[in-house]
Design a protein around this motif. Structure first.
Motif, PDB file in Angstrom:
ATOM      1  N   ILE A 172      -0.739  62.185  49.261  1.00  0.00           N
ATOM      2  CA  ILE A 172       0.542  63.264  49.340  1.00  0.00           C
ATOM      3  C   ILE A 172       0.184  64.579  49.262  1.00  0.00           C
ATOM      4  O   ILE A 172      -1.222  64.878  48.635  1.00  0.00           O
ATOM      5  N   LYS A 173       0.747  65.541  49.612  1.00  0.00           N
ATOM      6  CA  LYS A 173       0.395  66.837  49.457  1.00  0.00           C
ATOM      7  C   LYS A 173       1.105  67.335  48.199  1.00  0.00           C
ATOM      8  O   LYS A 173       1.820  66.775  47.387  1.00  0.00           O
ATOM      9  N   ILE A 174       0.299  68.559  47.655  1.00  0.00           N
ATOM     10  CA  ILE A 174       0.361  68.968  46.207  1.00  0.00           C
ATOM     11  C   ILE A 174       1.808  69.865  46.290  1.00  0.00           C
ATOM     12  O   ILE A 174       1.659  70.728  47.176  1.00  0.00           O
ATOM     13  N   LEU A 175       2.722  69.653  45.344  1.00  0.00           N
ATOM     14  CA  LEU A 175       3.793  70.575  45.145  1.00  0.00           C
ATOM     15  C   LEU A 175       3.554  71.099  43.910  1.00  0.00           C
ATOM     16  O   LEU A 175       3.448  70.467  42.731  1.00  0.00           O
ATOM     17  N   THR A 176       3.568  72.479  43.934  1.00  0.00           N
ATOM     18  CA  THR A 176       3.246  73.196  42.507  1.00  0.00           C
ATOM     19  C   THR A 176       4.473  73.814  41.932  1.00  0.00           C
ATOM     20  O   THR A 176       5.354  74.181  42.761  1.00  0.00           O
ATOM     21  N   VAL A 177       4.589  74.320  40.729  1.00  0.00           N
ATOM     22  CA  VAL A 177       5.553  75.103  40.142  1.00  0.00           C
ATOM     23  C   VAL A 177       5.572  76.523  40.961  1.00  0.00           C
ATOM     24  O   VAL A 177       6.571  77.008  41.313  1.00  0.00           O
TER      25      VAL A 177
END
Length: 102
Positions: free
Chosen positions: A78-83
């Motif tokens: 998966i792709k990284i989703l950050t704050v």
């Protein structure tokens, strides 16, 4: 103002994740660092969308969150989703690949 928004978003994340002991920064990954995954990830993004009036109609949950655990399927990367991505989404009033990668 940006710091106030970040503090509000961090409080929201702690409330939603119930992980008050994890330090949250703009680089914190929603999936990997906070462990918000599968259906919980979808619920989290929906609540985020409601609280911050962010359009998620073009957000692809399966790109950023692993599915619920199953013995039958091997999860893809998966792709990284950050704050920080969520901060950008609040500013843009939408969460999609263009905002995340922009």
């Amino acid at each position: 103002m940006k710091e106030e928004l970040l503090n509000d978003l961090v409080a929201f994340i702690h409330q939603q994740s119930r992980h008050f002991d994890i330090p949250v920064t703009t680089g914190t990954s929603i999936e990997n660092d906070l462990g918000i995954t599968g259906d919980d990830g979808e619920d989290f993004i929906i609540q985020f969308s409601k609280k911050y009036s962010v359009d998620i109609s073009s957000f692809h949950f399966t790109k950023y969150f692993y599915p619920e655990p199953s013995m039958l399927l091997i999860p893809k990367e998966i792709k990284i989703l950050t704050v920080g991505d969520l901060m950008k989404a609040i500013a843009a009033r939408r969460l999609d690949d263009d905002v995340i990668n922009g």
